[in-house]
Design a protein around this motif. Structure first.
Motif, mmCIF file in Angstrom:
data_model
loop_
_atom_site.group_PDB
_atom_site.id
_atom_site.type_symbol
_atom_site.label_atom_id
_atom_site.label_comp_id
_atom_site.label_asym_id
_atom_site.label_seq_id
_atom_site.Cartn_x
_atom_site.Cartn_y
_atom_site.Cartn_z
ATOM 1 N N ILE A 1 0.868 -1.174 0.000
ATOM 2 C CA ILE A 1 0.000 0.000 0.000
ATOM 3 C C ILE A 1 0.908 1.228 0.000
ATOM 4 O O ILE A 1 1.839 1.321 0.801
ATOM 5 N N VAL A 2 0.653 2.148 -0.918
ATOM 6 C CA VAL A 2 1.434 3.374 -1.008
ATOM 7 C C VAL A 2 0.491 4.570 -0.912
ATOM 8 O O VAL A 2 -0.707 4.454 -1.167
ATOM 9 N N GLU A 3 1.047 5.707 -0.548
ATOM 10 C CA GLU A 3 0.260 6.937 -0.433
ATOM 11 C C GLU A 3 -0.011 7.558 -1.802
ATOM 12 O O GLU A 3 -1.078 8.115 -2.035
ATOM 13 N N SER A 4 0.983 7.495 -2.694
ATOM 14 C CA SER A 4 0.834 8.116 -4.014
ATOM 15 C C SER A 4 1.749 7.414 -5.006
ATOM 16 O O SER A 4 2.619 6.625 -4.623
ATOM 17 N N LEU A 5 1.545 7.729 -6.262
ATOM 18 C CA LEU A 5 2.367 7.178 -7.343
ATOM 19 C C LEU A 5 2.998 8.320 -8.123
ATOM 20 O O LEU A 5 2.425 9.410 -8.205
ATOM 21 N N PRO A 6 4.153 8.085 -8.718
ATOM 22 C CA PRO A 6 4.733 9.121 -9.569
ATOM 23 C C PRO A 6 3.856 9.322 -10.805
ATOM 24 O O PRO A 6 3.059 8.457 -11.169
#
Length: 110
Positions: free
Chosen positions: A44-49
């Motif tokens: 789980i990540v907060e944002s993506l590039p």
């Protein structure tokens, strides 16, 4: 939060992301799993590039380091459209026809 899963392992520190869900915990459209369950299947990540789309012949492919959660895009050649495939085939056939015609002309003119 963004869930990344269905990794295709390239090496120990690099996997292609096969599945991205932008609202995994949403009551209606979520995945219906707890954070612990999702972390067992992916990360789980907060944002993506943001991918750069400056070259129309390339497509962005999302990669992740499964250990650190670092994400990045790499760019691969885009598959040819049906029209591009047909145009390429026509050029190949025209080249083969010219070679055949030149060989035939050389035989007939001797």
């Amino acid at each position: 939060m963004i869930f990344l899963g269905s990794f295709v392992k390239v090496n120990e520190t690099k996997s292609a992301v096969g599945f991205t869900h932008y609202a995994p915990f949403d009551e209606k459209d979520g995945l219906g799993k707890s954070e612990k369950e999702l972390r067992a299947e992916g990360i789980i990540v907060e944002s993506l590039p943001t991918p750069s789309l400056s070259d129309e012949t390339k497509v962005p492919v999302l990669f992740v380091n499964p250990t650190t959660g670092e994400t990045w895009f790499e760019y691969q050649d885009r598959p040819l459209t049906l029209q591009e495939q047909q145009a390429k085939k026509i050029v190949q056939l025209e080249e083969q026809l010219k070679i055949t015609q030149d060989a035939l002309d050389a035989l007939l003119l001797k």
